[in-house]
Structure formats: structure tokens, C-alpha cells
Design an enzyme around this catalytic site. Structure first.
Site, short mmCIF file in Angstrom:
data_model
loop_
_atom_site.label_atom_id
_atom_site.label_comp_id
_atom_site.label_asym_id
_atom_site.label_seq_id
_atom_site.Cartn_x
_atom_site.Cartn_y
_atom_site.Cartn_z
N ARG A 1 51.90 -36.65 32.87
CA ARG A 1 52.55 -38.06 33.01
C ARG A 1 54.17 -37.71 33.28
O ARG A 1 54.89 -38.77 32.92
CB ARG A 1 52.45 -38.81 31.82
CG ARG A 1 51.03 -39.24 31.54
CD ARG A 1 50.46 -39.92 32.83
NE ARG A 1 49.18 -40.75 32.52
CZ ARG A 1 47.90 -39.94 32.45
NH1 ARG A 1 47.79 -39.01 32.94
NH2 ARG A 1 46.85 -40.82 32.16
N SER B 1 46.41 -47.08 30.31
CA SER B 1 46.77 -46.59 29.08
C SER B 1 48.46 -47.05 29.08
O SER B 1 49.25 -46.95 29.83
CB SER B 1 47.08 -45.03 29.12
OG SER B 1 45.98 -44.50 29.38
N GLU C 1 53.92 -45.60 28.09
CA GLU C 1 53.64 -44.80 29.53
C GLU C 1 54.16 -45.90 30.39
O GLU C 1 54.56 -45.39 31.52
CB GLU C 1 52.04 -44.49 29.79
CG GLU C 1 52.07 -43.62 31.08
CD GLU C 1 50.55 -43.53 31.51
OE1 GLU C 1 49.62 -43.73 30.87
OE2 GLU C 1 50.67 -43.20 32.65
N1 EPU Z 1 39.17 -42.67 21.37
C1 EPU Z 1 38.94 -43.35 20.22
N2 EPU Z 1 39.24 -44.87 20.42
C2 EPU Z 1 39.72 -45.30 21.36
C3 EPU Z 1 40.13 -44.45 22.64
C4 EPU Z 1 39.90 -43.10 22.44
O1 EPU Z 1 38.50 -42.97 19.29
O2 EPU Z 1 39.81 -46.54 21.23
C5 EPU Z 1 38.96 -41.20 21.51
C6 EPU Z 1 37.81 -40.97 22.24
O3 EPU Z 1 36.74 -40.88 21.63
C7 EPU Z 1 38.06 -39.27 22.76
C8 EPU Z 1 39.50 -39.32 22.65
O4 EPU Z 1 40.14 -40.43 21.76
O5 EPU Z 1 37.57 -38.39 21.46
C9 EPU Z 1 40.24 -39.52 24.15
O6 EPU Z 1 39.66 -40.64 24.79
P1 EPU Z 1 39.65 -40.65 26.26
O7 EPU Z 1 38.78 -39.84 26.79
O8 EPU Z 1 39.12 -42.17 26.54
O9 EPU Z 1 41.08 -40.33 26.92
P2 EPU Z 1 42.39 -40.93 26.61
O10 EPU Z 1 42.89 -39.71 26.20
O11 EPU Z 1 42.54 -42.00 25.84
C10 EPU Z 1 43.46 -40.39 28.78
C11 EPU Z 1 44.32 -40.97 30.02
C12 EPU Z 1 43.65 -42.03 30.77
C13 EPU Z 1 42.45 -41.13 31.46
C14 EPU Z 1 41.43 -40.56 30.25
C15 EPU Z 1 40.51 -39.43 30.78
C16 EPU Z 1 46.49 -41.25 29.02
C17 EPU Z 1 47.83 -41.69 28.60
N3 EPU Z 1 45.36 -41.64 29.47
O12 EPU Z 1 42.97 -41.44 27.98
O13 EPU Z 1 44.35 -42.52 32.02
O14 EPU Z 1 41.54 -41.95 32.40
O15 EPU Z 1 42.45 -39.76 29.44
O16 EPU Z 1 40.94 -38.46 31.55
O17 EPU Z 1 46.88 -39.66 29.28
C18 EPU Z 1 45.97 -44.25 32.57
O18 EPU Z 1 46.59 -43.54 32.55
O19 EPU Z 1 45.81 -45.40 32.79
C19 EPU Z 1 44.54 -43.86 31.94
C20 EPU Z 1 43.39 -44.70 31.81
#
Ligand code: EPU
Length: 336
Positions: free
Chosen positions: A163, A235, A331
Site C-alpha cells: 500500500r 479497507s 489507508e
Molecule cells: N478477519 C476477521 N474479521 C473481519 C475481517 C477479517 O476475523 O471482520 C480475518 C479473516 O478471517 C482472515 C483475516 O482477518 O483470517 C484477513 O482477512 P481478509 O482475507 O478479508 O483480508 P484483509 O487482510 O482484511 C486485505 C486487503 C483487502 C483485500 C484482502 C484480500 C488491506 C488493508 N486490505 O484485507 O483490500 O481485498 O486483503 O487480499 O490490505 C482494500 O484495500 O480496500 C481491500 C479490500
């Protein structure tokens, strides 16, 4: 012709759906038009926006908002196995991804269904499902706001990381990106190791570009609000990175905490998981809350002002700091 408007409403230019106006709004359709408009350089207060999918307006913007309407894509000459695609900064991001998938060009498929425009992909280094746009960006062309001169940034000069790019650092707010050139492949191994992506692709019938795109679109639709229906900026926070000692201490206290070790030895934590653990899915403010299926996404529950969102975000940051000792960074680009 450059479109130039005064007291321009920005509600359609920010996916949060915040009502704010720009003192002046300038939209250009080509590099030449932009250069002519800037003359010897623009000295006023400027903000460049793309699709507005990562912006939070806290006040009206008392300056000039620039928006690229540069469209079009062209193939540049390159080695046989590669595709060099030069794309106008005003092209819708997902239209680009859909087009490359249709053409059978590999690289962008994991980045399907992300709102926004091509210019911002280079600023933000948008990333999802194990791929970051910066990995595929060869060249970024821009015009300097202050001098109207053309600037060309190579991949290395952009200094992409999670990012992050130079356009969020020392080049912040200095340039207007006009074109981004992506290096894609005519064949490539897929990257399917993130979460349940591989499983979803196999359910759809196996590894093809179309199936990867469809699987990513389906996963996103199931987890993330459609920004054109529910106000949000995706995010809101970045996933924090901590050193391995801090990560080990947290894992001892919270054995189910998701952790992602990075090649450098540090560990990326899941902001969404921590926010959920702090109870925010159940405790919205009046106009603002987090999305029920992904706590990392702050949503406008209706009629939120930018300041409401910011106040809510500050409360979220405090709670995570108190419970986990970790400081979340936003972000979203807050425009005050
Ligand atoms: N999780 C929870 N509760 C929640 C959200 C997430 O327990 O409410 C847990 C999930 O179960 C998982 C972990 O957290 O174990 C990661 O969650 P997820 O795969 O949804 O990804 P993220 O790290 O929350 C990042 C990006 C997203 C992108 C996803 C998939 C950032 C800030 N965000 O989210 O990007 O789509 O990975 O690669 O790095 C964006 O930038 O707008 C965005 C949506």
C-alpha cells in the site's frame, strides 16, 4: 476541452458518499490538454482524484480538484512472451482487468472488482489476493503540477511496497498521473495461495483466467460492500506490520489471531480481525459503523459527515491500541 467547474459537488466522486464541494473542479481528456491548462505550472491548492474510492472529505475542498478523463490503451513493443500495455489514467480499473482477462493476458486477474481508476493503482499500489499492482507496473507517466513538465517514473523509482509508493511520500501531491504501463504475460503461473481462492477456482472448473476473475469477484462480493450501494472506501485501515517478538507475544495471548510472516522477518497482522475482537461489528456510532462481514471496512450507514467517519475511526484506533497495543494507520486518504 478541459472541463472547468466552480463549487462542484463531489458526492459522485467519493465512494463514501460524503457531501462536499470543490471550489474548482478540472477534468482533462489528454496530456496535451492538461499541460496547456497548467501553463507555467499551477501554484494553488491542488488535489488529484481518481475514482474517489479511497478518499474521505472532512470539509469542502478549498482549492482545485483535478480528475483525469484520459482513456484508451495501447500496446507497446516488447519481448515475445510479454505484453506492455500503456493505459490512460482515467480508465476504470475493473474495465482494464476485464479487458486483459478477455485478451488472455495474465497478471491482473487477482485484482478484479476493485473500484477506482488506473492512475490511483500506481499511487496506492492496490493489492488483493496475493498480488499488488506495483509488481506489474513498468512505467508511470505524469505531469508535474508545479512546473507542467513531463515526468517518467520507472518501476524501481516508484518504490512500491505494501500500500505504498513514492507518490504517497516525497512525490505526494506533486504530480498528475496521465498513463500507467503494465507488463503482463501471455502465459503465467496463477497465484492462488491466498485464503480460499484456490478452492473457489477449482469449484468453478479449474485454473483459467476467467475462473480466477470470477472467483475473486465472488469472494469480494461475499465479503465487501458494493461501494456503489453502501458508502465505504474499502479497507479503511492498513494491516499493521510488527516485529516477530511482538507477534509471538500477541499469539501467546490470542492463539487464534491471524498472522502473516513477511520475507523480511516481520509479521503482518489482520486489522479486520482485531477490530472485530474489539466488538465494533456490534457497536456502530449513529451514522457510521463497520461492515458486518469485514470489520476493516468502515461504512456510511446513511447521512454520515466526513467528521463522523473520522471520529469513529479514531475510536476504533484507540480500542485496538488499548486491547492489542498495536496502532492502526488509516489507508484512506483524509482530506481536511
Ligand atoms: N478477519 C476477521 N474479521 C473481519 C475481517 C477479517 O476475523 O471482520 C480475518 C479473516 O478471517 C482472515 C483475516 O482477518 O483470517 C484477513 O482477512 P481478509 O482475507 O478479508 O483480508 P484483509 O487482510 O482484511 C486485505 C486487503 C483487502 C483485500 C484482502 C484480500 C488491506 C488493508 N486490505 O484485507 O483490500 O481485498 O486483503 O487480499 O490490505 C482494500 O484495500 O480496500 C481491500 C479490500
Amino acid at each position: 476541452m478541459v472541463k472547468q467547474l466552480s463549487d462542484y459537488p463531489l458526492i459522485k466522486h467519493n465512494t463514501f458518499g460524503i457531501e462536499a464541494t470543490a471550489r474548482e473542479f478540472v477534468e482533462f481528456g489528454s496530456e496535451e490538454e492538461l499541460v496547456a491548462f497548467l501553463g507555467d505550472g499551477f501554484k494553488g491548492k491542488a488535489l488529484v482524484i481518481g475514482g474517489g474510492s479511497n478518499l474521505l472529505f472532512v470539509n469542502d475542498f478549498n482549492g482545485t480538484v483535478f480528475h483525469s478523463a484520459i482513456k484508451g490503451m495501447e500496446l507497446l513493443p516488447c519481448a515475445d512472451d510479454d505484453i506492455l500495455l500503456r493505459v490512460g489514467s482515467g480508465v476504470n480499473w475493473d474495465e482494464l482487468v476485464a479487458y486483459t482477462v478477455e485478451q488472455g493476458w495474465y497478471g491482473l486477474e487477482n485484482l478484479s472488482a476493485i473500484p477506482g481508476e488506473v492512475g490511483a493503482s500506481a499511487v496506492q499500489n492496490v493489492g488483493a489476493y496475493g498480488v499488488e499492482a506495483g509488481e506489474l507496473i513498468e512505467i508511470v507517466e505524469a505531469i508535474s503540477i508545479g512546473t507542467a513538465e513531463k515526468r517518467v517514473f520507472t518501476h524501481d523509482e516508484c518504490r512500491f511496497s505494501y500500500r505504498y509508493s513514492i507518490f504517497k511520500d516525497e512525490e505526494k501531491r506533486k504530480n498528475i498521473i496521465t498513463h500507467v504501463t503494465y507488463r503482463l504475460k501471455k502465459s503465467a503461473p496463477f497465484k492462488l495461495s491466498y485464503g480460499n481462492l484456490n478452492e473457489k477456482v477449482q469449484e468453478l472448473g479449474g485454473e483459467t483466467l476467467g475462473n480466477v476473475r470470477k472467483a475473486v469477484c465472488d469472494i469480494r462480493e461475499s465479503k465487501l460492500p458494493n461501494p456503489y450501494r453502501i458508502g465505504s472506501a474499502g479497507s479503511f485501515f492498513m494491516n499493521p506490520v510488527v516485529d516477530s517478538t511482538v507477534a509471538a507475544g500477541l499469539l501467546e495471548r490470542y492463539p487464534s489471531m491471524p498472522q502473516y510472516p513477511l520475507p523480511c522477518g516481520d509479521v503482518k497482522l489482520s486489522a479486520g480481525w482485531m477490530i472485530e475482537q474489539c466488538g465494533w461489528k456490534a457497536t456502530p456510532h449513529e451514522h457510521v459503523g463497520v461492515y458486518s462481514r469485514q470489520a476493516l471496512v468502515v461504512v456510511n450507514l446513511g447521512g454520515a459527515k466526513g467528521q463522523d467517519v473520522l471520529d469513529f475511526a479514531k475510536d476504533v484506533v484507540s480500542s485496538v491500541k488499548e486491547k492489542f497495543g498495536v496502532v492502526l494507520s488509516m489507508e484512506v486518504n483524509v482530506i481536511e
